[in-house]
Design an enzyme around this catalytic site. Structure first.
Site, PDB file in Angstrom:
ATOM      1  N   ASN A  39       1.410  -1.146  -0.401  1.00 11.71           N
ATOM      2  CA  ASN A  39       0.028   0.191  -0.034  1.00 11.71           C
ATOM      3  C   ASN A  39       1.051   1.572   0.011  1.00 11.71           C
ATOM      4  O   ASN A  39       1.298   1.870   1.190  1.00 11.71           O
ATOM      5  CB  ASN A  39      -0.871  -0.074   1.089  1.00 11.71           C
ATOM      6  CG  ASN A  39      -1.149   1.119   1.179  1.00 11.71           C
ATOM      7  OD1 ASN A  39      -1.746   2.040   0.628  1.00 11.71           O
ATOM      8  ND2 ASN A  39      -2.305   0.986   2.408  1.00 11.71           N
ATOM      9  N   GLY A  41       2.922   2.466  11.068  1.00  8.89           N
ATOM     10  CA  GLY A  41       4.162   2.982  10.628  1.00  8.89           C
ATOM     11  C   GLY A  41       4.923   3.651  11.637  1.00  8.89           C
ATOM     12  O   GLY A  41       5.140   4.651  12.219  1.00  8.89           O
ATOM     13  N   HIS A  55      -9.381   1.376   4.570  1.00 10.01           N
ATOM     14  CA  HIS A  55      -8.391   2.053   6.020  1.00 10.01           C
ATOM     15  C   HIS A  55      -8.226   2.758   6.830  1.00 10.01           C
ATOM     16  O   HIS A  55      -9.005   3.072   7.268  1.00 10.01           O
ATOM     17  CB  HIS A  55      -7.341   1.978   4.759  1.00 10.01           C
ATOM     18  CG  HIS A  55      -5.307   2.020   5.375  1.00 10.01           C
ATOM     19  ND1 HIS A  55      -4.793   2.764   6.737  1.00 10.01           N
ATOM     20  CD2 HIS A  55      -4.849   1.122   5.133  1.00 10.01           C
ATOM     21  CE1 HIS A  55      -4.007   2.443   6.491  1.00 10.01           C
ATOM     22  NE2 HIS A  55      -3.788   1.554   5.790  1.00 10.01           N
ATOM     23  N   LYS A 110       0.278   4.342  -0.287  1.00  6.86           N
ATOM     24  CA  LYS A 110      -0.636   5.477   0.017  1.00  6.86           C
ATOM     25  C   LYS A 110       0.137   6.203  -0.330  1.00  6.86           C
ATOM     26  O   LYS A 110      -0.425   6.430  -1.782  1.00  6.86           O
ATOM     27  CB  LYS A 110      -0.026   5.768   2.023  1.00  6.86           C
ATOM     28  CG  LYS A 110       0.163   4.235   2.480  1.00  6.86           C
ATOM     29  CD  LYS A 110       0.067   4.024   4.204  1.00  6.86           C
ATOM     30  CE  LYS A 110      -0.051   3.280   4.782  1.00  6.86           C
ATOM     31  NZ  LYS A 110      -0.062   3.809   6.094  1.00  6.86           N
ATOM     32  N   GLU A 148      -5.168  -4.608  10.827  1.00  3.41           N
ATOM     33  CA  GLU A 148      -4.189  -3.897  10.618  1.00  3.41           C
ATOM     34  C   GLU A 148      -4.387  -3.412  12.340  1.00  3.41           C
ATOM     35  O   GLU A 148      -5.107  -1.831  12.281  1.00  3.41           O
ATOM     36  CB  GLU A 148      -3.830  -2.837   9.866  1.00  3.41           C
ATOM     37  CG  GLU A 148      -4.315  -3.452   8.127  1.00  3.41           C
ATOM     38  CD  GLU A 148      -3.608  -2.832   7.581  1.00  3.41           C
ATOM     39  OE1 GLU A 148      -2.590  -2.970   7.347  1.00  3.41           O
ATOM     40  OE2 GLU A 148      -3.617  -1.207   7.347  1.00  3.41           O
ATOM     41  N   GLU A 154      -6.459   4.935   8.083  1.00  5.76           N
ATOM     42  CA  GLU A 154      -6.487   6.243   7.648  1.00  5.76           C
ATOM     43  C   GLU A 154      -7.626   7.031   7.387  1.00  5.76           C
ATOM     44  O   GLU A 154      -7.775   8.357   7.596  1.00  5.76           O
ATOM     45  CB  GLU A 154      -5.152   6.104   6.592  1.00  5.76           C
ATOM     46  CG  GLU A 154      -3.860   6.092   7.508  1.00  5.76           C
ATOM     47  CD  GLU A 154      -3.009   5.621   6.500  1.00  5.76           C
ATOM     48  OE1 GLU A 154      -2.965   5.027   5.830  1.00  5.76           O
ATOM     49  OE2 GLU A 154      -2.202   5.207   7.267  1.00  5.76           O
ATOM     50  N   SER A 164       3.710  -2.151  10.604  1.00  4.24           N
ATOM     51  CA  SER A 164       5.299  -2.291  10.229  1.00  4.24           C
ATOM     52  C   SER A 164       5.682  -3.660  10.108  1.00  4.24           C
ATOM     53  O   SER A 164       6.358  -4.365   9.941  1.00  4.24           O
ATOM     54  CB  SER A 164       5.669  -1.550  12.189  1.00  4.24           C
ATOM     55  OG  SER A 164       4.964  -0.487  12.156  1.00  4.24           O
TER      56      SER A 164
HETATM   57  P1  PGA Z   1       3.214   0.075   7.709  1.00  7.54           P
HETATM   58  O1  PGA Z   1       1.499   0.389   7.127  1.00  7.54           O
HETATM   59  O2  PGA Z   1       3.444  -0.836   6.980  1.00  7.54           O
HETATM   60  O3  PGA Z   1       3.617   1.664   7.373  1.00  7.54           O
HETATM   61  O4  PGA Z   1       3.512   0.231   9.393  1.00  7.54           O
HETATM   62  C1  PGA Z   1       0.947  -0.873   7.334  1.00  7.54           C
HETATM   63  C2  PGA Z   1      -0.344   0.075   6.391  1.00  7.54           C
HETATM   64  O5  PGA Z   1      -1.202   0.934   6.691  1.00  7.54           O
HETATM   65  O6  PGA Z   1      -1.131  -0.546   5.933  1.00  7.54           O
END
Ligand code: PGA
Length: 251
Positions: free
Chosen positions: A9, A173, A95, A11, A167, A97, A213
């Site tokens: 992803n 992140g 997601h 983003k 997640e 976010e 992560s």
């Molecule tokens: P990350 O994000 O691997 O940077 O922690 C995962 C995600 O948001 O799908």
């Protein structure tokens, strides 16, 4: 046996040029890839260019979001019809976010799920709890309620085509990963919920990815867990070398 699915992803990152360079390299390095699915999720602006590079290769691609109506006066939105038109295979929905920053509700996510499935795309439905919810012992309740509300009126056949990404918000992140055992436990809980909402046959077909992560150094131990069928990777999917290492994880 469920096919492993490793997804990147990106983003809000990468220009068209960078996205095309990335997938060209992926196509070359992964042409001998084993029996698994590798999916990249570029930003909307690069989707069409990426589609042209990966056509007839073993790299799949998807969109990071979409609206639920097919067409109309929805300024700034992208419809499932438009995504299907360029051959999009997958779409990430719900997601954290989008839930947290852009205010998407469980009801909106449910409408998007139905629209994506109607257009024969496979949704990757993201669910996850916040740190304070985990600390209060409410993680399973949160996930259960997200699943029940996001999957409302989704048929058995549609569910079998759906991928779930677990997640936990505190792992996205942050460099903090859920321990493989904790992640596996939550995946088993998710599969149990799908059994109760559908049945064992459907639940055995649904792939459940872990996200938060994921890196080249922890993918192996995560994938060694019986209930973890893949990974949804953010930060570590932006660099082609790191994403290839993740896709080539060895148990
Ligand atoms: P990350 O994000 O691997 O940077 O922690 C995962 C995600 O948001 O799908």
């Amino acid at each position: 046996m469920r096919k492993p699915i490793i997804a990147g992803n990106w983003k809000m990152n990468k220009t068209v040029k960078k996205a095309v360079e990335f997938v060209k390299e992926m196509v070359e390095t992964m042409n001998d890839c084993p029996d698994m699915e590798i999916v990249v999720f570029p930003p909307f602006t690069a989707l069409h260019a990426v589609a042209n590079v990966v056509r007839d290769t073993n790299i799949l691609f998807g969109a990071q979001n979409m609206y639920y109506e097919s067409a109309g006066a929805y300024t700034g939105e992208i419809s499932p019809l438009m995504l299907a038109d360029i051959g999009v295979h997958f779409v990430i929905l719900g997601h954290s976010e989008r839930r947290e920053i852009l205010g998407e509700t469980n009801e909106i996510i449910n409408l998007k799920m139905k629209a994506a499935l109607n257009y024969r795309m496979k949704p990757i439905l993201c669910v996850g709890e916040k740190l304070e919810e985990r600390e209060k012992g409410k993680a399973e309740d949160v996930i259960h309620s997200q699943l029940v509300r996001n999957l409302q009126d989704i048929s058995k056949d549609e569910m079998a085509r759906t991928v779930i990404a677990y997640e936990p918000l505190w792992a996205i992140g942050t460099g903090k990963t859920a321990s493989p055992e904790d992640a596996n436990k939550m995946h088993a809980f998710i599969r149990g919920t799908i059994i109760s909402l559908y049945d064992k046959r459907v639940a055995s077909m649904v792939r459940i990815q872990y996200g938060g992560s994921v890196r080249p150094d922890n993918i192996g131990i995560l994938m060694a867990q019986p209930e973890i069928d893949g990974a949804l990777v953010g930060g570590a999917s932006l660099d082609v070398e790191s994403f290839v290492k993740i896709a080539r994880y060895t148990l």
